[in-house]
Design a protein around this motif. Structure first.
Motif, PDB file in Angstrom:
ATOM      1  N   LYS A 116       7.369  52.499  50.621  1.00  0.00           N
ATOM      2  CA  LYS A 116       7.767  50.949  49.973  1.00  0.00           C
ATOM      3  C   LYS A 116       8.769  50.489  50.718  1.00  0.00           C
ATOM      4  O   LYS A 116       9.926  50.785  51.109  1.00  0.00           O
ATOM      5  N   PRO A 117       8.679  49.171  51.501  1.00  0.00           N
ATOM      6  CA  PRO A 117       9.532  48.767  52.479  1.00  0.00           C
ATOM      7  C   PRO A 117      10.708  48.100  51.704  1.00  0.00           C
ATOM      8  O   PRO A 117      10.416  47.270  50.597  1.00  0.00           O
ATOM      9  N   THR A 118      12.005  48.181  52.156  1.00  0.00           N
ATOM     10  CA  THR A 118      13.171  47.800  51.485  1.00  0.00           C
ATOM     11  C   THR A 118      14.229  46.768  52.362  1.00  0.00           C
ATOM     12  O   THR A 118      15.022  45.988  52.101  1.00  0.00           O
ATOM     13  N   ALA A 119      13.619  47.081  53.812  1.00  0.00           N
ATOM     14  CA  ALA A 119      14.304  45.909  55.057  1.00  0.00           C
ATOM     15  C   ALA A 119      13.549  45.966  56.106  1.00  0.00           C
ATOM     16  O   ALA A 119      12.741  47.063  56.351  1.00  0.00           O
ATOM     17  N   LEU A 120      13.578  45.084  56.786  1.00  0.00           N
ATOM     18  CA  LEU A 120      13.044  44.693  57.927  1.00  0.00           C
ATOM     19  C   LEU A 120      13.914  44.152  59.153  1.00  0.00           C
ATOM     20  O   LEU A 120      14.519  42.959  58.763  1.00  0.00           O
ATOM     21  N   TRP A 121      13.788  44.391  60.250  1.00  0.00           N
ATOM     22  CA  TRP A 121      14.339  43.841  61.398  1.00  0.00           C
ATOM     23  C   TRP A 121      13.566  43.697  62.674  1.00  0.00           C
ATOM     24  O   TRP A 121      12.825  44.793  62.890  1.00  0.00           O
ATOM     25  N   ALA A 122      13.561  42.568  63.396  1.00  0.00           N
ATOM     26  CA  ALA A 122      12.736  42.915  64.736  1.00  0.00           C
ATOM     27  C   ALA A 122      13.788  42.044  65.703  1.00  0.00           C
ATOM     28  O   ALA A 122      14.373  41.133  65.783  1.00  0.00           O
ATOM     29  N   GLY A 123      13.505  42.770  66.991  1.00  0.00           N
ATOM     30  CA  GLY A 123      14.236  42.406  68.154  1.00  0.00           C
ATOM     31  C   GLY A 123      14.333  43.289  69.261  1.00  0.00           C
ATOM     32  O   GLY A 123      13.518  44.396  69.099  1.00  0.00           O
ATOM     33  N   ASP A 124      14.785  43.001  70.379  1.00  0.00           N
ATOM     34  CA  ASP A 124      15.228  44.160  71.264  1.00  0.00           C
ATOM     35  C   ASP A 124      16.186  44.847  71.144  1.00  0.00           C
ATOM     36  O   ASP A 124      17.243  44.528  71.567  1.00  0.00           O
ATOM     37  N   SER A 125      16.178  46.040  70.430  1.00  0.00           N
ATOM     38  CA  SER A 125      17.050  46.867  69.785  1.00  0.00           C
ATOM     39  C   SER A 125      17.957  47.679  71.111  1.00  0.00           C
ATOM     40  O   SER A 125      18.897  47.845  70.686  1.00  0.00           O
ATOM     41  N   ASP A 126      17.276  47.857  72.004  1.00  0.00           N
ATOM     42  CA  ASP A 126      17.772  48.989  72.959  1.00  0.00           C
ATOM     43  C   ASP A 126      18.127  48.164  74.217  1.00  0.00           C
ATOM     44  O   ASP A 126      18.334  48.831  75.341  1.00  0.00           O
ATOM     45  N   GLY A 127      17.841  46.893  74.543  1.00  0.00           N
ATOM     46  CA  GLY A 127      18.097  46.105  75.439  1.00  0.00           C
ATOM     47  C   GLY A 127      17.047  46.281  76.891  1.00  0.00           C
ATOM     48  O   GLY A 127      17.591  45.958  77.923  1.00  0.00           O
ATOM     49  N   ASP A 128      15.994  46.991  76.503  1.00  0.00           N
ATOM     50  CA  ASP A 128      15.200  47.206  77.822  1.00  0.00           C
ATOM     51  C   ASP A 128      14.095  46.090  78.049  1.00  0.00           C
ATOM     52  O   ASP A 128      13.327  46.221  78.819  1.00  0.00           O
ATOM     53  N   GLY A 129      14.164  44.907  77.232  1.00  0.00           N
ATOM     54  CA  GLY A 129      13.192  43.854  77.605  1.00  0.00           C
ATOM     55  C   GLY A 129      11.973  44.090  76.739  1.00  0.00           C
ATOM     56  O   GLY A 129      10.988  42.988  76.488  1.00  0.00           O
ATOM     57  N   ASP A 130      11.689  45.282  75.989  1.00  0.00           N
ATOM     58  CA  ASP A 130      10.590  45.141  75.157  1.00  0.00           C
ATOM     59  C   ASP A 130      11.047  45.381  73.445  1.00  0.00           C
ATOM     60  O   ASP A 130      12.134  46.103  73.307  1.00  0.00           O
ATOM     61  N   GLY A 131      10.591  44.384  72.817  1.00  0.00           N
ATOM     62  CA  GLY A 131      11.144  44.531  71.314  1.00  0.00           C
ATOM     63  C   GLY A 131      10.597  45.553  70.769  1.00  0.00           C
ATOM     64  O   GLY A 131       9.412  46.280  70.977  1.00  0.00           O
ATOM     65  N   GLU A 132      11.340  45.607  69.514  1.00  0.00           N
ATOM     66  CA  GLU A 132      10.873  46.665  68.544  1.00  0.00           C
ATOM     67  C   GLU A 132      11.153  46.135  67.090  1.00  0.00           C
ATOM     68  O   GLU A 132      11.625  45.053  66.631  1.00  0.00           O
ATOM     69  N   VAL A 133      10.073  46.630  66.031  1.00  0.00           N
ATOM     70  CA  VAL A 133      10.543  46.309  64.899  1.00  0.00           C
ATOM     71  C   VAL A 133      10.947  47.302  63.976  1.00  0.00           C
ATOM     72  O   VAL A 133      10.267  48.598  64.259  1.00  0.00           O
ATOM     73  N   TRP A 134      11.795  47.081  63.058  1.00  0.00           N
ATOM     74  CA  TRP A 134      12.509  48.346  62.286  1.00  0.00           C
ATOM     75  C   TRP A 134      12.112  48.128  60.908  1.00  0.00           C
ATOM     76  O   TRP A 134      12.426  47.048  60.497  1.00  0.00           O
ATOM     77  N   LEU A 135      11.723  48.900  60.229  1.00  0.00           N
ATOM     78  CA  LEU A 135      11.468  49.059  58.798  1.00  0.00           C
ATOM     79  C   LEU A 135      12.120  50.182  58.057  1.00  0.00           C
ATOM     80  O   LEU A 135      11.816  51.270  58.123  1.00  0.00           O
ATOM     81  N   GLY A 136      12.904  49.616  57.022  1.00  0.00           N
ATOM     82  CA  GLY A 136      13.584  50.793  55.982  1.00  0.00           C
ATOM     83  C   GLY A 136      12.906  50.817  54.842  1.00  0.00           C
ATOM     84  O   GLY A 136      12.131  49.935  54.278  1.00  0.00           O
ATOM     85  N   THR A 137      12.796  51.990  54.156  1.00  0.00           N
ATOM     86  CA  THR A 137      12.205  52.323  53.197  1.00  0.00           C
ATOM     87  C   THR A 137      12.780  52.661  51.967  1.00  0.00           C
ATOM     88  O   THR A 137      13.954  52.811  51.927  1.00  0.00           O
ATOM     89  N   GLY A 138      12.180  52.752  50.545  1.00  0.00           N
ATOM     90  CA  GLY A 138      12.724  53.059  49.305  1.00  0.00           C
ATOM     91  C   GLY A 138      13.299  54.742  49.571  1.00  0.00           C
ATOM     92  O   GLY A 138      14.073  55.175  48.768  1.00  0.00           O
ATOM     93  N   GLY A 140      14.554  55.985  51.871  1.00  0.00           N
ATOM     94  CA  GLY A 140      15.515  56.029  53.061  1.00  0.00           C
ATOM     95  C   GLY A 140      15.016  56.529  54.508  1.00  0.00           C
ATOM     96  O   GLY A 140      15.885  56.438  55.494  1.00  0.00           O
ATOM     97  N   THR A 141      13.818  56.489  54.536  1.00  0.00           N
ATOM     98  CA  THR A 141      13.308  56.708  56.055  1.00  0.00           C
ATOM     99  C   THR A 141      13.274  55.219  56.587  1.00  0.00           C
ATOM    100  O   THR A 141      13.227  54.319  56.171  1.00  0.00           O
ATOM    101  N   VAL A 142      13.667  55.454  57.972  1.00  0.00           N
ATOM    102  CA  VAL A 142      13.575  54.447  58.742  1.00  0.00           C
ATOM    103  C   VAL A 142      12.547  54.559  59.974  1.00  0.00           C
ATOM    104  O   VAL A 142      12.362  55.672  60.550  1.00  0.00           O
ATOM    105  N   LEU A 143      11.648  53.614  60.139  1.00  0.00           N
ATOM    106  CA  LEU A 143      10.613  53.584  61.170  1.00  0.00           C
ATOM    107  C   LEU A 143      10.719  52.499  61.968  1.00  0.00           C
ATOM    108  O   LEU A 143      11.277  51.430  61.780  1.00  0.00           O
ATOM    109  N   ALA A 144      10.711  52.790  63.450  1.00  0.00           N
ATOM    110  CA  ALA A 144      10.548  51.614  64.386  1.00  0.00           C
ATOM    111  C   ALA A 144       9.189  51.773  65.374  1.00  0.00           C
ATOM    112  O   ALA A 144       8.757  52.772  65.572  1.00  0.00           O
ATOM    113  N   TYR A 145       8.752  50.327  65.527  1.00  0.00           N
ATOM    114  CA  TYR A 145       7.472  50.290  66.145  1.00  0.00           C
ATOM    115  C   TYR A 145       7.618  49.479  67.485  1.00  0.00           C
ATOM    116  O   TYR A 145       8.432  48.708  67.363  1.00  0.00           O
ATOM    117  N   GLY A 146       6.849  49.581  68.364  1.00  0.00           N
ATOM    118  CA  GLY A 146       6.823  48.657  69.581  1.00  0.00           C
ATOM    119  C   GLY A 146       6.425  47.326  69.005  1.00  0.00           C
ATOM    120  O   GLY A 146       5.323  47.206  68.273  1.00  0.00           O
TER     121      GLY A 146
END
Length: 195
Positions: A116-138, A140-146
């Motif tokens: 179950k998603p509980t938080a969402l963030w998108a941007g270039d989190s590591d400054g490499d020029g490629d974006g990531e989308v981060w998903l927090g869950t109910g 407590g797991t955190v997932l990051a996708y290209g």
């Protein structure tokens, strides 16, 4: 919050599908009128926020959207991400603009998270020029996708306490949990520290 052309008989106003998430984005690039997207229990609806079609309904996608985020890559139209109540993360990108009010959204990828998603963030989190989308869950797991590919980059262990917020700190994500714990999660191996 109701668009200026709201008409209950057309069943397309915001009051028909209770808003759960709101995002303003320049779907066709920085030189075009902005749009706003509203995620509700039945649809992701797109409306014009400026230009000749201001306030007009542009289109929708089915689903129950709890969280929305966007990422503007160095070139081209931004990506918009929707996290659904069934645990699916869907990436959207606007199809080329039409001369009418229609906003067509294509989906280059989607991922079923099983959480179950509980938080969402998108941007270039590591400054490499490629974006990531981060998903927090109910759980407590955190997932990051290209951002462009949907490739799974990170899956942290469940903490048992829901993720209530995500924020970038340098090249790591600060993850706030409902129990007050703050975790740092990075993209590299072994990059998780709970505080």
């Amino acid at each position: 919050l109701v668009p200026s052309d709201y008409d209950n008989d057309k069943n397309q106003g915001l009051n028909i599908d209770s808003p759960q998430a709101l995002l303003v984005a320049e779907l066709f690039g920085a030189k075009d009128a902005a749009s706003f997207l509203v995620g509700g229990p039945n649809h992701l609806a797109a409306y014009w926020a400026g230009g000749p079609f201001v306030g007009q309904f542009g289109g929708r996608k089915a689903g129950s959207y709890l969280h929305l985020a966007s990422y503007q890559p160095p070139e081209g139209a931004p990506y918009v991400y929707g996290a659904t109540d069934l645990g699916t993360l869907i990436a959207y990108r606007a199809a080329p603009r039409r001369p009418d009010e229609v906003i067509a959204l294509d989906s280059p990828w989607s991922q079923y998270t099983g959480e179950k998603p509980t938080a969402l963030w998108a941007g270039d989190s590591d400054g490499d020029g490629d974006g990531e989308v981060w998903l927090g869950t109910g759980s407590g797991t955190v997932l990051a996708y290209g951002a462009a590919t949907g490739e799974l980059l990170v899956r942290s262990a469940a903490t048992g306490s829901a993720v209530v917020g995500l924020a970038r700190e340098g090249s790591r994500m600060l993850v706030a949990h409902g129990d007050g714990a703050v975790e740092e999660v990075g993209l590299g191996p072994g990059a998780t520290d709970e505080q």
